[in-house]
Design a protein around this motif. Structure first.
Motif, PDB file in Angstrom:
ATOM      1  N   ILE A 318       0.730  -1.293   0.004  1.00  0.00           N
ATOM      2  CA  ILE A 318       0.031   0.010   0.012  1.00  0.00           C
ATOM      3  C   ILE A 318       0.919   1.148   0.047  1.00  0.00           C
ATOM      4  O   ILE A 318       1.719   1.463   0.851  1.00  0.00           O
ATOM      5  CB  ILE A 318      -0.831   0.066   1.193  1.00  0.00           C
ATOM      6  N   SER A 319       0.644   2.173  -0.837  1.00  0.00           N
ATOM      7  CA  SER A 319       1.446   3.387  -1.036  1.00  0.00           C
ATOM      8  C   SER A 319       0.919   4.522  -0.090  1.00  0.00           C
ATOM      9  O   SER A 319      -0.248   4.417   0.385  1.00  0.00           O
ATOM     10  CB  SER A 319       1.291   4.052  -2.618  1.00  0.00           C
ATOM     11  N   THR A 320       1.831   5.291   0.527  1.00  0.00           N
ATOM     12  CA  THR A 320       1.394   6.338   1.301  1.00  0.00           C
ATOM     13  C   THR A 320       2.358   7.566   0.827  1.00  0.00           C
ATOM     14  O   THR A 320       3.126   7.607  -0.095  1.00  0.00           O
ATOM     15  CB  THR A 320       2.049   6.019   2.703  1.00  0.00           C
ATOM     16  N   PRO A 321       1.936   8.799   1.227  1.00  0.00           N
ATOM     17  CA  PRO A 321       2.472   9.965   0.761  1.00  0.00           C
ATOM     18  C   PRO A 321       4.010  10.119   1.124  1.00  0.00           C
ATOM     19  O   PRO A 321       4.912  10.646   0.341  1.00  0.00           O
ATOM     20  CB  PRO A 321       1.889  11.020   1.670  1.00  0.00           C
ATOM     21  N   GLU A 322       4.530   9.241   2.100  1.00  0.00           N
ATOM     22  CA  GLU A 322       5.785   9.108   2.697  1.00  0.00           C
ATOM     23  C   GLU A 322       6.705   8.047   1.757  1.00  0.00           C
ATOM     24  O   GLU A 322       7.872   8.309   1.624  1.00  0.00           O
ATOM     25  CB  GLU A 322       6.050   8.714   4.011  1.00  0.00           C
ATOM     26  N   VAL A 323       6.126   6.903   1.470  1.00  0.00           N
ATOM     27  CA  VAL A 323       6.582   5.969   0.541  1.00  0.00           C
ATOM     28  C   VAL A 323       5.661   5.749  -0.660  1.00  0.00           C
ATOM     29  O   VAL A 323       4.678   4.808  -0.642  1.00  0.00           O
ATOM     30  CB  VAL A 323       6.983   4.513   1.350  1.00  0.00           C
ATOM     31  N   GLY A 343      -4.585   1.311  -6.134  1.00  0.00           N
ATOM     32  CA  GLY A 343      -5.894   1.438  -5.581  1.00  0.00           C
ATOM     33  C   GLY A 343      -6.021   3.106  -5.327  1.00  0.00           C
ATOM     34  O   GLY A 343      -6.562   3.516  -4.482  1.00  0.00           O
ATOM     35  N   VAL A 344      -5.165   3.942  -6.004  1.00  0.00           N
ATOM     36  CA  VAL A 344      -5.240   5.421  -5.930  1.00  0.00           C
ATOM     37  C   VAL A 344      -6.392   5.753  -6.285  1.00  0.00           C
ATOM     38  O   VAL A 344      -6.902   5.752  -7.401  1.00  0.00           O
ATOM     39  CB  VAL A 344      -3.943   5.928  -6.396  1.00  0.00           C
ATOM     40  N   ALA A 351      -2.233   8.697  -2.842  1.00  0.00           N
ATOM     41  CA  ALA A 351      -1.863   7.570  -2.412  1.00  0.00           C
ATOM     42  C   ALA A 351      -2.913   6.570  -2.044  1.00  0.00           C
ATOM     43  O   ALA A 351      -3.878   6.980  -1.674  1.00  0.00           O
ATOM     44  CB  ALA A 351      -0.778   7.933  -1.253  1.00  0.00           C
ATOM     45  N   GLU A 352      -2.726   5.303  -2.027  1.00  0.00           N
ATOM     46  CA  GLU A 352      -3.869   4.472  -1.686  1.00  0.00           C
ATOM     47  C   GLU A 352      -3.931   4.407  -0.037  1.00  0.00           C
ATOM     48  O   GLU A 352      -5.285   4.181   0.256  1.00  0.00           O
ATOM     49  CB  GLU A 352      -3.402   2.968  -1.929  1.00  0.00           C
ATOM     50  N   ALA A 353      -2.973   4.953   0.756  1.00  0.00           N
ATOM     51  CA  ALA A 353      -3.394   5.298   2.086  1.00  0.00           C
ATOM     52  C   ALA A 353      -2.891   6.812   2.278  1.00  0.00           C
ATOM     53  O   ALA A 353      -1.767   7.195   2.621  1.00  0.00           O
ATOM     54  CB  ALA A 353      -2.429   4.509   3.264  1.00  0.00           C
ATOM     55  N   PRO A 354      -4.158   7.605   1.993  1.00  0.00           N
ATOM     56  CA  PRO A 354      -3.536   9.007   1.962  1.00  0.00           C
ATOM     57  C   PRO A 354      -3.440   9.710   3.214  1.00  0.00           C
ATOM     58  O   PRO A 354      -3.518   9.006   4.482  1.00  0.00           O
ATOM     59  CB  PRO A 354      -5.043   9.649   1.300  1.00  0.00           C
ATOM     60  N   PRO A 355      -3.115  10.993   3.301  1.00  0.00           N
ATOM     61  CA  PRO A 355      -2.637  11.606   4.774  1.00  0.00           C
ATOM     62  C   PRO A 355      -3.839  11.200   5.891  1.00  0.00           C
ATOM     63  O   PRO A 355      -3.203  10.948   7.086  1.00  0.00           O
ATOM     64  CB  PRO A 355      -2.450  12.933   4.467  1.00  0.00           C
TER      65      PRO A 355
END
Length: 511
Positions: A318-323, A343-344, A351-355
């Motif tokens: 899962i992507s995040t703003p940090e990675v 999944g964006v 990101a898929e896991a946004p802020p």
């Protein structure tokens, strides 16, 4: 018994100085760093309260409150690692519960009708944070064909180009991935893809005889990978097994002033005691600057948020703003993986896991409470505490700190905490070596893991597997695996009379 002299709180002998807020690496730099968050009066109090124990006839003041006012006073049971810090506000308790829900959330592959939950993988190790950090506690080696969720293999190789060497030197890369399989072996995949492979462990038992004739059998593991689905590993790639670590007190660890950790560092063993703790270096994603690493088995992460973002990417995909890796750990060689949709959801962020998701999960991770001590004032516990000091365990498992006055969360500020770690890197000997450098950590070095909560491992997680790969089946085996800088302390433990060994174990089980 030999007892290591306590280092003064502010006397720093470390390979770091600070200039314009940026860590600068030097050699044998001696400096005095002050705690700018404290008044002179507060500093005097902190120095006094964090002094090493000398009286073992009674418990120290507040010793049973391992995390200060944040300590959980809940009844001891299977949920003992999952309570919020006692001193957070009513509103923050609601935030904690929302973070807990996201921590337990099962992610699904894309595309999905549950758009806020898709983005899994495509290659992954787990579908949720809780799947690895079972009951927010300690992972374990596989105990069945489908039970490797809380343990995984990190993959890394040496630099092959000048560009890769430069990335390592600047800490923009902590190590380098396998060209095909990336940084971590993913043993699960979304439908239509093959998992990368599966970890295999072969144990060989080795007897160790303790004073009095007691024989302990240690398990020496050998690791390999079966069912490689995408070709061979690079010949230079190393395998480093890792079990997941407990989530306790992370926000308080983050709130320890860097000066107090650096004050314990002695990379050149200037005092000649055989202990040469080394501070880790990490890049803070929020600033892009070098800073003190303090999280992870090799202290490769600077903050709880960074550690969480790395886990999202490597473990769940899962992507995040940090990675912002929408394809997780998929490499250019894994074309079928890269072709899968991510999944964006643009309406939610990039990101898929946004802020907002990261904010909640980070808050949850920062505020999981440390349970109160049990039997801290009992004579048998105090006897074990004396042995803990006399054998030299406190050389690395530093008992206590007082956190920053200016911590980001008021609940973490100016708390007397008892993590029993110096959060430094130590050479643990060839027996525990994984041969895999991470940042400044060599293939023989590991961060001292905190001991708070260790006595409740069986209660919460149903096992007593310890060390980075769970090879130790109990605390005695864990101690006997210590080598390198800890060899002398390990040998003193092995030479103790059984009564004293049992007392030491009683002390550890009270933490």
């Amino acid at each position: 018994m030999t007892e290591r002299p306590a280092r003064r709180l502010l006397a720093v002998s470390a390979a770091f100085t600070v200039a314009a807020g940026v860590f600068v690496i030097g050699s044998a730099v001696s400096a005095t760093r002050e705690r700018g968050d404290l008044s002179a009066k507060d500093l005097k109090r902190v120095v006094a309260v964090t002094a090493p124990a000398t009286d073992f006839s009674k418990a120290e003041q507040y010793e049973a409150m391992s995390a200060g006012a944040a300590t959980s006073l809940a009844s001891v049971d299977v949920n003992s690692f999952s309570h919020f810090s006692e001193n957070i506000t009513f509103e923050e308790r609601g935030t904690f519960k929302l973070g807990n829900a996201l921590f337990q959330k099962l992610w699904v592959s894309s595309p999905s009708s549950t758009q806020a939950s898709d983005g899994l993988g495509p290659l992954y190790n787990a579908r949720s944070c809780q799947s690895c950090h079972i009951k927010d506690g300690r992972g374990h080696p596989p105990e069945g064909a489908a039970d490797a969720t809380s343990m995984f293999l990190r993959l890394a190789r040496p630099a092959a180009t000048t560009e890769e060497e430069a990335a390592l030197k600047s800490f923009h890369a902590m190590n380098l991935p396998d060209p095909i399989y990336g940084r971590q072996l993913q043993d699960q995949a979304i439908p239509g893809l093959k998992a990368e492979g599966h970890m295999a462990i072969d144990y060989r038992e080795e007897p160790v005889t303790l004073a009095g004739g007691e024989v302990v059998k240690l398990r020496r593991p050998t690791y390999s990978i079966t069912d490689l689905a995408y070709g061979n590993l690079d010949p230079a790639t190393t395998l480093s097994p890792r079990v997941t670590q407990p989530m306790l007190g992370l926000g308080l660890v983050q709130a320890i002033h860097e000066a107090d950790i650096l004050a314990l560092a002695d990379p050149d063993d200037a005092d000649g005691d055989g202990i040469s703790g080394k501070a880790a270096v990490a890049i803070d994603p929020a600033t892009g600057r070098k800073t003190l690493g303090r999280f992870g088995w090799k202290a490769q992460a600077a903050t709880v948020r960074q550690q969480s973002a790395e886990a999202f990417a490597m473990d769940i995909g899962i992507s995040t703003p940090e990675v912002p890796l929408h394809d997780g750990d998929c490499t250019p060689a894994q074309t079928a993986c890269l072709e899968r949709p991510n999944g964006v959801q643009k309406r939610l962020g990039d990101a898929e896991a946004p802020p907002p998701v990261m904010d909640l999960v980070t808050f949850y991770a920062e505020n999981l409470a440390v349970p109160a001590r049990r039997k801290a004032s009992f004579p048998e516990t105090l006897a074990g505490k004396r042995v803990f000091y006399e054998t030299g365990c406190v050389s690395c498992h530093h008992p206590k700190f007082v956190t920053r006055r200016d911590a980001g969360n008021k609940a973490h500020a100016f708390q007397l905490i008892w993590p029993y770690s110096d959060f430094l890197l130590h050479d643990m000997g060839e027996g525990l070596a994984d041969g895999q450098p991470v940042g400044v950590a060599t293939g023989r070095e590991w961060r001292t893991p905190p001991l708070w909560g260790i006595g409740l491992t069986k209660t919460v997680n149903g096992h007593t597997f310890f060390l980075h790969d769970g090879r130790a089946r109990n605390l005695t085996e864990a101690i006997l695996w210590h080598g390198g800088e800890a060899q002398a302390a390990r040998d003193r433990f092995a030479a103790l009379e059984k009564q004293d060994r049992d007392a030491l174990l009683t002390f550890l089980e009270s933490l």
